[in-house]
Design a protein around this motif. Structure first.
Motif, mmCIF file in Angstrom:
data_model
loop_
_atom_site.group_PDB
_atom_site.id
_atom_site.type_symbol
_atom_site.label_atom_id
_atom_site.label_comp_id
_atom_site.label_asym_id
_atom_site.label_seq_id
_atom_site.Cartn_x
_atom_site.Cartn_y
_atom_site.Cartn_z
ATOM 1 N N TYR A 1 0.818 -1.201 0.000
ATOM 2 C CA TYR A 1 0.000 0.000 0.000
ATOM 3 C C TYR A 1 0.860 1.263 0.000
ATOM 4 O O TYR A 1 0.564 2.211 -0.694
ATOM 5 C CB TYR A 1 -0.948 0.014 1.199
ATOM 6 N N GLN A 2 1.904 1.279 0.774
ATOM 7 C CA GLN A 2 2.761 2.461 0.846
ATOM 8 C C GLN A 2 3.446 2.734 -0.487
ATOM 9 O O GLN A 2 3.754 3.869 -0.793
ATOM 10 C CB GLN A 2 3.827 2.292 1.935
ATOM 11 N N ASN A 3 3.666 1.724 -1.267
ATOM 12 C CA ASN A 3 4.428 1.888 -2.488
ATOM 13 C C ASN A 3 3.578 1.836 -3.751
ATOM 14 O O ASN A 3 4.088 1.683 -4.837
ATOM 15 C CB ASN A 3 5.528 0.823 -2.558
ATOM 16 N N THR A 4 2.261 1.958 -3.601
ATOM 17 C CA THR A 4 1.356 2.034 -4.741
ATOM 18 C C THR A 4 0.785 3.438 -4.762
ATOM 19 O O THR A 4 0.047 3.820 -3.863
ATOM 20 C CB THR A 4 0.234 0.993 -4.626
ATOM 21 N N VAL A 5 1.163 4.202 -5.785
ATOM 22 C CA VAL A 5 0.795 5.614 -5.830
ATOM 23 C C VAL A 5 0.227 5.966 -7.196
ATOM 24 O O VAL A 5 0.821 5.656 -8.221
ATOM 25 C CB VAL A 5 2.023 6.516 -5.536
ATOM 26 N N ASN B 1 0.996 5.545 -12.744
ATOM 27 C CA ASN B 1 1.419 4.825 -11.550
ATOM 28 C C ASN B 1 2.846 5.272 -11.247
ATOM 29 O O ASN B 1 3.787 4.883 -11.935
ATOM 30 C CB ASN B 1 1.367 3.311 -11.781
ATOM 31 N N GLY C 1 4.249 4.759 -8.329
ATOM 32 C CA GLY C 1 4.736 3.908 -7.243
ATOM 33 C C GLY C 1 5.662 2.824 -7.771
ATOM 34 O O GLY C 1 6.053 2.808 -8.938
ATOM 35 N N LEU D 1 -0.534 -1.078 -9.847
ATOM 36 C CA LEU D 1 -1.696 -0.322 -9.404
ATOM 37 C C LEU D 1 -2.963 -0.978 -9.926
ATOM 38 O O LEU D 1 -3.067 -1.286 -11.111
ATOM 39 C CB LEU D 1 -1.600 1.111 -9.946
ATOM 40 N N GLY E 1 -3.737 1.570 -3.047
ATOM 41 C CA GLY E 1 -2.676 2.360 -2.425
ATOM 42 C C GLY E 1 -2.996 2.694 -0.986
ATOM 43 O O GLY E 1 -4.109 2.450 -0.504
ATOM 44 N N GLU E 2 -2.039 3.260 -0.293
ATOM 45 C CA GLU E 2 -2.235 3.594 1.110
ATOM 46 C C GLU E 2 -3.324 4.646 1.284
ATOM 47 O O GLU E 2 -4.134 4.573 2.191
ATOM 48 C CB GLU E 2 -0.924 4.093 1.714
ATOM 49 N N LYS F 1 -5.828 5.082 -0.766
ATOM 50 C CA LYS F 1 -6.971 4.250 -1.151
ATOM 51 C C LYS F 1 -8.039 4.944 -1.990
ATOM 52 O O LYS F 1 -8.729 4.292 -2.740
ATOM 53 C CB LYS F 1 -7.625 3.583 0.059
#
Length: 125
Positions: free
Chosen positions: A13-17, A44, A46, A50, A101-102, A104
């Motif tokens: 989650y932290q690394n999906t942007v 994406n 991150g 994604l 992602g974090e 969300k």
């Protein structure tokens, strides 16, 4: 669920942007019952794939379509939004994008003004 899998999920989650080029589209003035649409382009940025899990809209007059596959890091995608311009007056609609992602959720919006039909103005003069 083990502690390691919880840590791994948090890392994903932290690394999906997701990064949108624009989060608001102003149609300005549009004609009554014209088919109006726009495309929100995203990237994406991150390090993990994604996935857009769903897209919710604030009313049934707005119809979104989005990719149903994973977007690799560094790749782009788009969400198309079609608005039913059969209601006269100002509109401002929200499109909520849910993803893995974090954060969300990312909120997009469309706005504008649907003009009174030209062929019916004489009926109200």
């Amino acid at each position: 669920m083990s502690l390691a899998s919880c840590i791994d999920n948090k890392k994903i989650y932290q690394n999906t942007v997701i990064k949108f080029e624009n989060s608001v589209h102003d149609f300005k003035n549009v004609q009554y019952k014209d088919k109006i649409e726009t495309v929100f382009v995203f990237k994406n940025i991150g390090v993990n794939k994604l996935f857009i899990t769903k897209v919710k809209v604030s009313c049934g007059c707005t119809i979104p379509t989005w990719p149903n596959y994973g977007i690799k890091p560094g790749e782009s995608g788009s969400i198309k939004v079609v608005y039913d311009s059969s209601r006269i007056g100002h509109f401002n609609k929200t499109v909520s994008v849910f993803y893995n992602g974090e954060k969300k959720i990312e909120n997009l919006s469309i706005k504008g003004f649907v003009e009174f039909p030209e062929d019916q103005k004489n009926n109200y003069d």
